[in-house]
Design a protein around this motif. Sequence first.
Motif, mmCIF file in Angstrom:
data_model
loop_
_atom_site.group_PDB
_atom_site.id
_atom_site.type_symbol
_atom_site.label_atom_id
_atom_site.label_comp_id
_atom_site.label_asym_id
_atom_site.label_seq_id
_atom_site.Cartn_x
_atom_site.Cartn_y
_atom_site.Cartn_z
ATOM 1 N N HIS A 130 -0.009 -2.178 1.175
ATOM 2 C CA HIS A 130 -0.806 -1.363 1.247
ATOM 3 C C HIS A 130 -2.239 -2.027 1.578
ATOM 4 O O HIS A 130 -3.187 -1.649 1.232
ATOM 5 C CB HIS A 130 -1.043 -0.667 -0.243
ATOM 6 N N THR A 131 -2.173 -2.930 2.049
ATOM 7 C CA THR A 131 -3.402 -3.862 2.679
ATOM 8 C C THR A 131 -4.222 -2.982 3.759
ATOM 9 O O THR A 131 -5.257 -3.199 3.975
ATOM 10 C CB THR A 131 -3.044 -5.254 3.238
ATOM 11 N N CYS A 132 -3.432 -2.018 4.166
ATOM 12 C CA CYS A 132 -4.127 -1.042 5.147
ATOM 13 C C CYS A 132 -5.297 -0.364 4.551
ATOM 14 O O CYS A 132 -6.168 0.506 5.265
ATOM 15 C CB CYS A 132 -3.026 -0.145 5.823
ATOM 16 N N THR A 133 -5.505 -0.527 3.360
ATOM 17 C CA THR A 133 -6.686 0.273 2.731
ATOM 18 C C THR A 133 -8.064 0.050 3.093
ATOM 19 O O THR A 133 -8.632 0.906 3.332
ATOM 20 C CB THR A 133 -6.570 -0.130 1.136
ATOM 21 N N TYR A 134 -8.280 -1.185 3.585
ATOM 22 C CA TYR A 134 -9.337 -1.678 4.062
ATOM 23 C C TYR A 134 -9.833 -0.918 5.460
ATOM 24 O O TYR A 134 -10.933 -1.189 6.006
ATOM 25 C CB TYR A 134 -9.634 -3.288 4.005
ATOM 26 N N GLY A 135 -9.011 -0.252 6.050
ATOM 27 C CA GLY A 135 -9.413 0.254 7.389
ATOM 28 C C GLY A 135 -10.523 1.514 6.959
ATOM 29 O O GLY A 135 -11.092 1.966 7.701
ATOM 30 N N ALA A 136 -10.717 1.993 5.411
ATOM 31 C CA ALA A 136 -11.644 2.794 5.167
ATOM 32 C C ALA A 136 -13.149 2.438 5.558
ATOM 33 O O ALA A 136 -14.006 3.004 5.927
ATOM 34 C CB ALA A 136 -11.465 3.193 3.502
ATOM 35 N N LEU A 137 -13.301 0.841 5.521
ATOM 36 C CA LEU A 137 -14.525 0.489 5.693
ATOM 37 C C LEU A 137 -14.529 -0.100 7.436
ATOM 38 O O LEU A 137 -15.696 -0.656 7.687
ATOM 39 C CB LEU A 137 -14.449 -1.230 5.163
ATOM 40 N N ASN A 196 1.649 5.882 -5.066
ATOM 41 C CA ASN A 196 1.872 6.001 -3.644
ATOM 42 C C ASN A 196 3.269 6.159 -3.083
ATOM 43 O O ASN A 196 3.511 6.418 -2.035
ATOM 44 C CB ASN A 196 1.043 4.907 -2.671
ATOM 45 N N ARG A 197 4.193 5.944 -3.978
ATOM 46 C CA ARG A 197 5.630 5.755 -3.560
ATOM 47 C C ARG A 197 6.150 6.586 -4.723
ATOM 48 O O ARG A 197 6.158 6.329 -5.876
ATOM 49 C CB ARG A 197 6.052 4.625 -3.252
ATOM 50 N N ASN A 198 7.260 7.376 -4.238
ATOM 51 C CA ASN A 198 8.202 7.907 -5.255
ATOM 52 C C ASN A 198 9.611 7.806 -4.842
ATOM 53 O O ASN A 198 10.551 8.860 -5.045
ATOM 54 C CB ASN A 198 7.676 9.448 -5.314
ATOM 55 N N PHE A 199 9.963 6.721 -4.406
ATOM 56 C CA PHE A 199 11.442 6.495 -3.850
ATOM 57 C C PHE A 199 12.389 6.517 -5.107
ATOM 58 O O PHE A 199 11.839 6.369 -6.438
ATOM 59 C CB PHE A 199 11.386 5.150 -3.063
ATOM 60 N N VAL A 200 13.776 6.478 -4.852
ATOM 61 C CA VAL A 200 14.368 6.470 -5.910
ATOM 62 C C VAL A 200 14.386 5.163 -6.739
ATOM 63 O O VAL A 200 14.270 4.060 -6.286
ATOM 64 C CB VAL A 200 16.126 6.384 -5.542
ATOM 65 N N GLY A 201 14.476 5.381 -8.271
ATOM 66 C CA GLY A 201 14.060 4.098 -8.979
ATOM 67 C C GLY A 201 12.717 3.468 -8.898
ATOM 68 O O GLY A 201 12.517 2.561 -9.508
ATOM 69 N N ARG A 202 11.877 3.973 -8.329
ATOM 70 C CA ARG A 202 10.477 3.435 -7.977
ATOM 71 C C ARG A 202 9.655 2.900 -9.158
ATOM 72 O O ARG A 202 9.118 1.904 -9.407
ATOM 73 C CB ARG A 202 9.467 4.404 -7.116
ATOM 74 N N MET A 203 9.950 3.940 -10.227
ATOM 75 C CA MET A 203 9.074 3.800 -11.429
ATOM 76 C C MET A 203 10.166 3.502 -12.693
ATOM 77 O O MET A 203 9.608 3.697 -13.967
ATOM 78 C CB MET A 203 8.268 4.778 -11.780
ATOM 79 N N GLU A 252 2.550 4.783 4.380
ATOM 80 C CA GLU A 252 3.884 5.890 3.845
ATOM 81 C C GLU A 252 4.077 6.788 4.971
ATOM 82 O O GLU A 252 5.144 7.412 4.909
ATOM 83 C CB GLU A 252 3.222 6.644 2.527
ATOM 84 N N ALA A 253 3.348 6.601 6.143
ATOM 85 C CA ALA A 253 3.824 7.408 7.382
ATOM 86 C C ALA A 253 4.308 6.481 8.571
ATOM 87 O O ALA A 253 4.508 6.700 9.464
ATOM 88 C CB ALA A 253 2.526 8.058 7.759
ATOM 89 N N ILE A 282 1.191 13.489 5.679
ATOM 90 C CA ILE A 282 2.629 12.739 5.630
ATOM 91 C C ILE A 282 3.642 14.083 5.633
ATOM 92 O O ILE A 282 4.695 13.718 6.306
ATOM 93 C CB ILE A 282 2.475 11.871 4.377
ATOM 94 N N GLY A 283 3.344 14.967 4.904
ATOM 95 C CA GLY A 283 4.118 16.234 5.010
ATOM 96 C C GLY A 283 4.230 16.709 6.525
ATOM 97 O O GLY A 283 5.332 17.348 6.751
ATOM 98 N N MET A 284 3.262 16.634 7.154
ATOM 99 C CA MET A 284 3.301 17.121 8.537
ATOM 100 C C MET A 284 4.169 16.278 9.436
ATOM 101 O O MET A 284 4.995 16.910 10.304
ATOM 102 C CB MET A 284 1.984 17.306 9.014
ATOM 103 N N ILE A 285 3.754 15.071 9.332
ATOM 104 C CA ILE A 285 4.430 14.076 10.312
ATOM 105 C C ILE A 285 5.699 13.165 10.184
ATOM 106 O O ILE A 285 6.428 12.766 10.940
ATOM 107 C CB ILE A 285 3.441 13.125 10.890
ATOM 108 N N GLY A 286 5.736 13.279 8.741
ATOM 109 C CA GLY A 286 6.912 12.516 8.064
ATOM 110 C C GLY A 286 6.522 11.087 7.651
ATOM 111 O O GLY A 286 5.674 10.279 8.078
ATOM 112 N N VAL A 287 7.619 10.374 7.042
ATOM 113 C CA VAL A 287 7.224 9.034 6.487
ATOM 114 C C VAL A 287 7.763 8.009 7.910
ATOM 115 O O VAL A 287 7.378 6.968 7.660
ATOM 116 C CB VAL A 287 8.435 8.775 5.460
ATOM 117 N N ASP A 288 8.022 8.539 8.811
ATOM 118 C CA ASP A 288 8.031 7.545 10.134
ATOM 119 C C ASP A 288 7.281 8.214 11.322
ATOM 120 O O ASP A 288 7.372 7.780 12.574
ATOM 121 C CB ASP A 288 9.526 7.353 10.732
#
Length: 421
Positions: free
Chosen positions: A125-132, A382-389, A220-221, A183-189
């Motif tokens: 999630h280092t991609c966060t800093y693109g906001a700046l 940010n993630r809801n994969f199987v067993g993530r939490m 996540e996309a 992400i719902g529109m374009i998918g995780v890939d």
Amino acid sequence: MGMTMTQKILAAHAGLEKVVAGQLISAKLDIVLGNDITTPVAVNEFEKAGFKKIFDKDRVAVVLDHFVPNKDIKAAEQSKTCREFATTHKITHFYDVGKMGIEHALLPEQGVVTAGDCIIGADSHTCTYGALGAFSTGVGSTDMAAGMATGTSWFKVPSAIKFNLSGKLPSNCSGKDIILTIIGMIGVDGALYKSMEFSGDGIKSLSMDDRFCICNMAVEAGAKNGIFPVDQVTLEYLKGRSEREVVIYEADDDAEYEKIININLSYIIPTVACPHLPENTRPASELHDIRIDQVVIGSCTNGRIEDMEAAYNILKDKKIADGVRCIIIPATMQILRECVVKGWYTAFIDSGAVVSTPTCGPCLGGYMGILAAGERCIATTNRNFVGRMGHVDSEVYLASPYTAAASALTGYITEFKESRV
């Protein structure tokens, strides 16, 4: 053909006049980041390769955030490795207990990252800093080790998708609803190894916290990075904060994009990602029959001050539903302190929530809120994969702080409405 914003930053850091999508380059780094999980692996690779010193003590940042305060012996050993490495190399930006925070909220807050930077971090999630208006992306610990030693890294220049934002976000939605919708529109890939570049008049209505959230979940996309243009909102945030001079890059008018997706923010609605992928999105209003056991409000995605404020406005003077565990995690010590000063901390406790020191905690199934078999959690993570939490038979639903807090009061997934405040 011109260059995108990301391509301009990469070209400048590679010492080239121009780069094109697919080109392999070596670029100078402004910041190399690691945390308490990934840094020990990088330290091992650093030493195994025979490196003796880091390229710049002011350009390496190590943040202890995933299991700090340490949850067990292994976590303590990992943190000890980080502390010893930071001491040996006199790392300026080392954040431990008392100064800690979730890395992707802490570094912007402390001015360690800024507009125009080229940043790698051993965390996806280092991609966060693109906001700046920076190019920032996640890498493996081996790349972190090489980056710490040489101050450079190699990249394949990404192609780009342009998201043209118009309109204004409804008051019961946040940046989380925008990125979940995308992400719902374009998918995780849908943006695999691409740059997600945001533009349009709608940007001016988005706060920095909205933008951090959106860029945080670009990965996540499948994206290499997410990035926003630098505007007055960005500059106001960086003013008096940024350690280095701001450098502004703008996409050329004739920049090439693989596609352009137009999104009118006025039509965004409270959105939830159902198990077990961030692309499995549905309107929150359609999920009111789903009972929840736990609520988590926090993480590098939504642990910032506006997220805490949203939770406060919904929870104040109300009670969390019986049978629901509500865990609130401010992302940095500064945010936690502000919650205390404003009286929000007390309001959270009075509502029946618990408040943690800054930590990634339950987001990655670490601690401070692990799920048992059959349990459901609605979280601002940010993630809801199987067993993530937690248990592989548990379920995680991703949502905005508005939706998560509203759900804590009812015990079911609940669309936030202004009349609740």
